[in-house]
Design an enzyme around this catalytic site. Structure first.
Site, PDB file in Angstrom:
ATOM      1  N   ARG A  33       0.824  -1.213   0.000  1.00 27.66           N
ATOM      2  CA  ARG A  33       0.000   0.000   0.000  1.00 27.66           C
ATOM      3  C   ARG A  33       0.856   1.260   0.000  1.00 27.66           C
ATOM      4  NH1 ARG A  33      -2.816  -4.191   1.929  1.00 27.66           N
ATOM      5  NH2 ARG A  33      -5.098  -4.205   1.898  1.00 27.66           N
ATOM      6  N   GLY A 101      -1.371 -11.942  -4.829  1.00 28.86           N
ATOM      7  CA  GLY A 101      -2.790 -11.606  -4.954  1.00 28.86           C
ATOM      8  C   GLY A 101      -3.059 -10.177  -4.523  1.00 28.86           C
ATOM      9  N   SER A 174     -12.813 -10.078   2.441  1.00 23.54           N
ATOM     10  CA  SER A 174     -11.520  -9.897   1.777  1.00 23.54           C
ATOM     11  C   SER A 174     -11.095  -8.435   1.773  1.00 23.54           C
ATOM     12  CB  SER A 174     -11.596 -10.402   0.333  1.00 23.54           C
ATOM     13  OG  SER A 174     -10.466  -9.959  -0.379  1.00 23.54           O
ATOM     14  N   ASP A 327      -4.099 -15.525   7.370  1.00 21.76           N
ATOM     15  CA  ASP A 327      -2.818 -16.030   6.854  1.00 21.76           C
ATOM     16  C   ASP A 327      -2.084 -16.915   7.866  1.00 21.76           C
ATOM     17  OD1 ASP A 327      -3.123 -14.795   4.405  1.00 21.76           O
ATOM     18  OD2 ASP A 327      -2.129 -12.956   5.052  1.00 21.76           O
ATOM     19  N   LYS A 354      -6.176 -19.177  -1.414  1.00 20.47           N
ATOM     20  CA  LYS A 354      -4.972 -18.374  -1.175  1.00 20.47           C
ATOM     21  C   LYS A 354      -3.889 -18.781  -2.186  1.00 20.47           C
ATOM     22  CE  LYS A 354      -6.555 -15.926   2.146  1.00 20.47           C
ATOM     23  NZ  LYS A 354      -6.699 -14.480   1.954  1.00 20.47           N
ATOM     24  N   ARG A 358      -4.909 -23.882   1.095  1.00 21.44           N
ATOM     25  CA  ARG A 358      -4.079 -24.053   2.307  1.00 21.44           C
ATOM     26  C   ARG A 358      -4.591 -25.151   3.229  1.00 21.44           C
ATOM     27  NH1 ARG A 358      -2.208 -17.720   3.289  1.00 21.44           N
ATOM     28  NH2 ARG A 358      -0.354 -17.934   1.967  1.00 21.44           N
TER      29      ARG A 358
HETATM   30  C1  S3P Z   1      -4.205  -8.996   2.285  1.00 22.28           C
HETATM   31  C2  S3P Z   1      -5.433  -9.520   2.482  1.00 22.28           C
HETATM   32  C3  S3P Z   1      -5.683 -10.958   2.716  1.00 22.28           C
HETATM   33  C4  S3P Z   1      -4.401 -11.715   3.049  1.00 22.28           C
HETATM   34  C5  S3P Z   1      -3.264 -11.297   2.167  1.00 22.28           C
HETATM   35  C6  S3P Z   1      -2.987  -9.817   2.317  1.00 22.28           C
HETATM   36  C7  S3P Z   1      -4.082  -7.543   2.048  1.00 22.28           C
HETATM   37  O1  S3P Z   1      -6.239 -11.518   1.553  1.00 22.28           O
HETATM   38  O2  S3P Z   1      -4.616 -13.102   2.934  1.00 22.28           O
HETATM   39  O3  S3P Z   1      -2.084 -12.021   2.505  1.00 22.28           O
HETATM   40  O4  S3P Z   1      -2.957  -7.010   2.140  1.00 22.28           O
HETATM   41  O5  S3P Z   1      -5.112  -6.903   1.796  1.00 22.28           O
HETATM   42  P1  S3P Z   1      -7.831 -11.465   1.274  1.00 22.28           P
HETATM   43  O6  S3P Z   1      -8.207 -10.066   1.161  1.00 22.28           O
HETATM   44  O7  S3P Z   1      -8.033 -12.190  -0.036  1.00 22.28           O
HETATM   45  O8  S3P Z   1      -8.443 -12.177   2.420  1.00 22.28           O
END
Ligand code: S3P
Length: 449
Positions: A33, A101, A174, A327, A354, A358
């Protein structure tokens, strides 16, 4: 194999007591971010303590491709000269987000309301993950997407030339989806609203407010309502990235299962949207204390002290806590095999999408090491053996391009009679490049096999 190299088989053998200080790297969520918001601000943002893991470095490259200037000054100090909200230029090439992701979903959000066409891809793990959860809401702003079947990468997003603001209820818990919608809303006129039924990590809301946007969070009967006012001018910031509680989880959990251990993990953020694992471990009877509890940058921070805990008990982990420790379930399942009785983990369907599935990855690997694991679509349960654990080790486990699977099995091997091996520890570099050196510095025996 990591997205950037050949497979690196690794092995972890029974460790002597783990002792000392574990200075874990910067927070992955905040690092992504900091780069992305810095790229959307007008002027130069400085970042100290950036996580220099592959995921974040891929996001840094992407921000350059969109026209920001990202500079590594060495020693964890970086700067980003941003181009302003709506100031991105169309990248000349495909954006490769590697294993991340968070990277791809947040970046899709922030280009979705600009008049440009961008093609995204990633490694085999990322190319198997669902993107409709982001392309559905950005379509409401007017963006179009063309991906592989099932909404998979590679995928081209055509951003909305004339975006409209949206109101969106996230269908899955999420933070990535929430953040993608808020980032798309930055370049739309008027107010964009996201409602989430369960609270997920709130770094986007906190940091965007810090950058000068108006992001208001209210508790409503449906959950949390987040209202962002579009087209702000984001002001550059001096960001100090706190250490990552998700990385802290590994030395903490290792200390709990290795006889004689006493490990201090300093400066860990205990933002309630991230700290679920530590609460759960304490509920299980772990000797885990928060020392020097203080407030930094408006967030609770503590030094975590974890000591060998031979008397942990299996519990039912509250489903409503899942988002705050999503996580950390892989490494919790390792600890659960050293608790007495069953640890039941409901409400965790998201674990199946994920970096790997997992639940399946951990269940298969734990079973190969001698642990009984039960599972359903959105729950799983680990049967522990009390002190000494129910795992014998002696197996080679697939890490499936998933850093947290690889690290969890390295932690398991620290406490089992026989060593535990993973076929590829390369993915560890996505989030915790110093894992091997840090753990061995405490007394672990992790090696390239
Ligand atoms: C994250 C959100 C989570 C987490 C990922 C980091 C983020 O994923 O599992 O490691 O930085 O917004 P989800 O939003 O898909 O739950």
């Amino acid at each position: 194999m990591s997205s950037h190299g050949e497979p690196i088989p690794m092995q972890s053998s029974k460790a002597g007591p783990l002792r000392g200080e574990a200075n874990v790297p910067g927070d992955k969520s905040i690092s992504h971010r900091a780069l992305i918001f810095g790229a959307m601000a007008v002027g130069e943002t400085t970042i100290t303590g950036l996580l220099e893991g592959e995921d974040v470095l891929d996001t840094a490259k992407a921000m350059q491709a969109f026209g920001a200037t990202v500079t590594n000054h060495g020693g964890g100090k970086w700067s980003v000269r941003g181009v302003g909200v709506g100031g991105f230029s169309e990248p000349e090439n495909v954006i490769d987000c590697g294993n991340s992701g968070t990277g791809v979903r947040l970046i899709m959000g922030c280009m979705a309301t600009s008049d440009m066409s961008v093609t995204f891809t990633g490694d085999a793990s990322l190319r198997s993950r669902p993107m409709a959860r982001v392309t559905d809401p950005i379509a409401l702003f007017g963006a179009q997407s063309h991906g592989r079947s099932g909404g998979r990468l590679p995928m081209t997003i055509v951003g909305a030339a004339d975006p409209v603001p949206v109101e969106y209820v996230t269908p899955v818990p999420s933070a990535q989806v929430k953040s993608a919608v808020l980032l798309a809303g930055l370049n739309a006129p008027g107010q964009t609203v996201v409602i989430e039924k369960e609270a997920t990590r709130d770094h986007t809301e906190r940091m965007l407010n810090g950058f000068g946007a108006s992001v208001i969070t209210e508790e409503v009967p449906e959950g949390r309502k987040i209202t962002l006012t579009g087209q702000p001018e984001l002001k550059p910031q001096e960001i100090v990235v706190p250490r990552d509680p998700s990385s802290a989880a590994f030395p903490v959990c290792a200390a709990l299962i290795v006889e004689g251990s006493d490990v201090l993990v300093p400066n860990i953020g205990l933002n309630p949207t991230r700290a679920g694992l530590f609460e759960t471990l304490r509920d299980m009877g772990a000797d885990l204390t928060y020392e020097n509890l203080r407030t930094e940058g408006g967030e609770p921070v503590a030094d975590l002290r974890a000591k060998y805990s031979p008397n942990m008990k299996g519990i039912e982990v509250p489903a409503e806590r899942a988002a705050s420790m999503i996580d950390e379930y892989p490494v919790l399942s390792v600890v659960a095999s050293f608790a007495s009785g069953k640890t039941f983990m409901p409400g965790v369907k998201e674990l199946r999408v994920k970096e790997s599935d997992r639940i399946d990855a951990m269940a298969q690997g734990l079973r190969a090491c001698g642990v009984q694991v039960d599972e359903g679509d959105d729950w799983w349960a680990v049967h522990g053996g009390g002190a000494g654990g129910s795992a014998k080790g002696g197996a080679t486990v697939e890490s499936r391009l998933d850093h947290r699977i690889a690290m969890s099995f390295m932690v398991l091997g620290m406490g089992t009679p026989e060593p535990v091996r993973v076929d590829d520890g390369g993915p560890i570099a996505t989030s915790f490049p110093i894992f091997e050196a840090l753990m061995n510095g405490l007394g672990a025996k992790v090696a390239r096999a």
